[in-house]
Design an enzyme around this catalytic site. Sequence first.
Site, PDB file in Angstrom:
ATOM      1  N   GLU A 167       9.503   6.073 -17.981  1.00  0.00           N
ATOM      2  CA  GLU A 167       8.363   6.829 -18.499  1.00  0.00           C
ATOM      3  C   GLU A 167       8.026   6.419 -19.927  1.00  0.00           C
ATOM      4  O   GLU A 167       6.851   6.241 -20.282  1.00  0.00           O
ATOM      5  CB  GLU A 167       8.664   8.328 -18.428  1.00  0.00           C
ATOM      6  CG  GLU A 167       8.646   8.881 -17.011  1.00  0.00           C
ATOM      7  CD  GLU A 167       9.082  10.329 -16.925  1.00  0.00           C
ATOM      8  OE1 GLU A 167       8.927  10.914 -15.841  1.00  0.00           O
ATOM      9  OE2 GLU A 167       9.591  10.880 -17.933  1.00  0.00           O
TER      10      GLU A 167
ATOM     11  N   HIS B 200       0.832  -1.216   0.000  1.00  0.00           N
ATOM     12  CA  HIS B 200       0.000   0.000   0.000  1.00  0.00           C
ATOM     13  C   HIS B 200       0.864   1.264   0.000  1.00  0.00           C
ATOM     14  O   HIS B 200       0.439   2.321   0.473  1.00  0.00           O
ATOM     15  CB  HIS B 200      -0.943   0.035   1.208  1.00  0.00           C
ATOM     16  CG  HIS B 200      -1.857  -1.137   1.306  1.00  0.00           C
ATOM     17  ND1 HIS B 200      -3.099  -1.159   0.714  1.00  0.00           N
ATOM     18  CD2 HIS B 200      -1.702  -2.335   1.924  1.00  0.00           C
ATOM     19  CE1 HIS B 200      -3.687  -2.322   0.968  1.00  0.00           C
ATOM     20  NE2 HIS B 200      -2.852  -3.061   1.686  1.00  0.00           N
TER      21      HIS B 200
ATOM     22  N   SER C 137      14.361  19.199 -17.355  1.00  0.00           N
ATOM     23  CA  SER C 137      13.483  20.356 -17.309  1.00  0.00           C
ATOM     24  C   SER C 137      14.045  21.478 -18.156  1.00  0.00           C
ATOM     25  O   SER C 137      15.262  21.679 -18.224  1.00  0.00           O
ATOM     26  CB  SER C 137      13.304  20.830 -15.866  1.00  0.00           C
ATOM     27  OG  SER C 137      12.572  22.038 -15.822  1.00  0.00           O
TER      28      SER C 137
END
Length: 449
Positions: free
Chosen positions: A315, A172, A302
């Site tokens: 990704e 979890h 970035s």
Amino acid sequence: MGAVAVPAGALWGAQTERARQTFRLSALRLPTRFIRALALIKWAAARVNATGGTLPAAKAAAIERAALALADGAHPEAFPLDVFQTGSGTSSNMNVNEVIAALAAAALGSPVHPNDDVNQSQSSNDCVPSAIHIAAALALRDELLPALAHLAEVIGARAAELDAVVKTGRTHLMDALPLTLGQELGAWRSQVEDGSARLAATLPRLLRLAQGATAIGTGLNAPAGFGARVAAELAARTGLAFVPHPNPFAALAAQDDALELSAQARGVAVVLLKIANDLRWMNSGPLAGLGEIGLPELQPGSSIMPGKVNPVVPEAVAMIAAQVIGHDAAIGIAAQSGNFQLNVMLPLVAYDLLTSLELLAAAASFLADGAIAGFTVDRQRLDAPLARNPILVTALNPLIGYEAGAAITKEAYASGEPILEVAVRRSGLPREQLERLLDPRGLARGGQR
């Protein structure tokens, strides 16, 4: 249907040109592997027709040479048709027929007919489903299964290397009992190997070809045994044991085998997505996240934040997984699309299925070489939380009970003390025994008594 102007120098003919002008719906083209599979069928059919005496030997030889050139990837510019075309794939079948006819006619110096000669004993309705099976089986054997084997091997090597590195487990997303990095990666390897086995298990059904069924399943206009002889030629050339489908009507009416393969490909996509997300979490931070590992730095992350580096490999793999899952949904709709004796979304099945196999192969290799092989481990970041993890008290349950363990856990969370010190004070067990019972390394191996 009247005259149609075909561009000068084009290898295709009137039927391809009509389709090119009619279907201007997207920039998507059928995968090269599909075109090459169709060309292999034309090669095999010409050989069988020549043996049966229905196609002159010289003409058959010219067709065979032209078909093999296409099967080897020649003239990719000669296949301009949109994926979204006639649902049987007739446009693309005729595209291949016309290009082969043009090449063969040029070599012979005499006409070769795309229908009567190149398409002899065949229909789009059996060629296109057969090409889907041939292309998918070759993609599995030559690309996807080797890529998954490589991924499993790389994961296995890292698992062995990191087998003694203990970390906090998580359920979890919350702190749980400890395990080793080797155990964590070993689970990934098992998932990859199981997914690969499930894919491989589809091969026997992919090797069953519709060829010989012709237009509707009855085999009209194909000589007896034509499908079996074509399958034998294809088997000899590819090394895959192609056979005729035992029920030619099912081979034309349904795309169940493609759907099965797509579902197993979706399963592999889910596995890659799970691994990619685990890597992203483990790499998160590096200061405010977990920061357990450092993925290879491949590019700036970035355009505004200097020095930021993102987990670009996981990704990209996650996006591929999402695309494959989407393709599977489309194939599910396509597989039930059609009435009675013919599926009418065959080009979509071909495009989505073969693209998924290609993407998964690329993703598996990229994940192996771009992320897993080269990540570093921050041992200090892993070790620091272990001694302070109150969940270690789970090991004391058989001795002090759940309720007493919960009280020790709550006090350790509240005070920030190491769990060992709280347990010494509250459990009544000797320190030496507690040190052994609460040792994270022992717990990662199933605990010691």
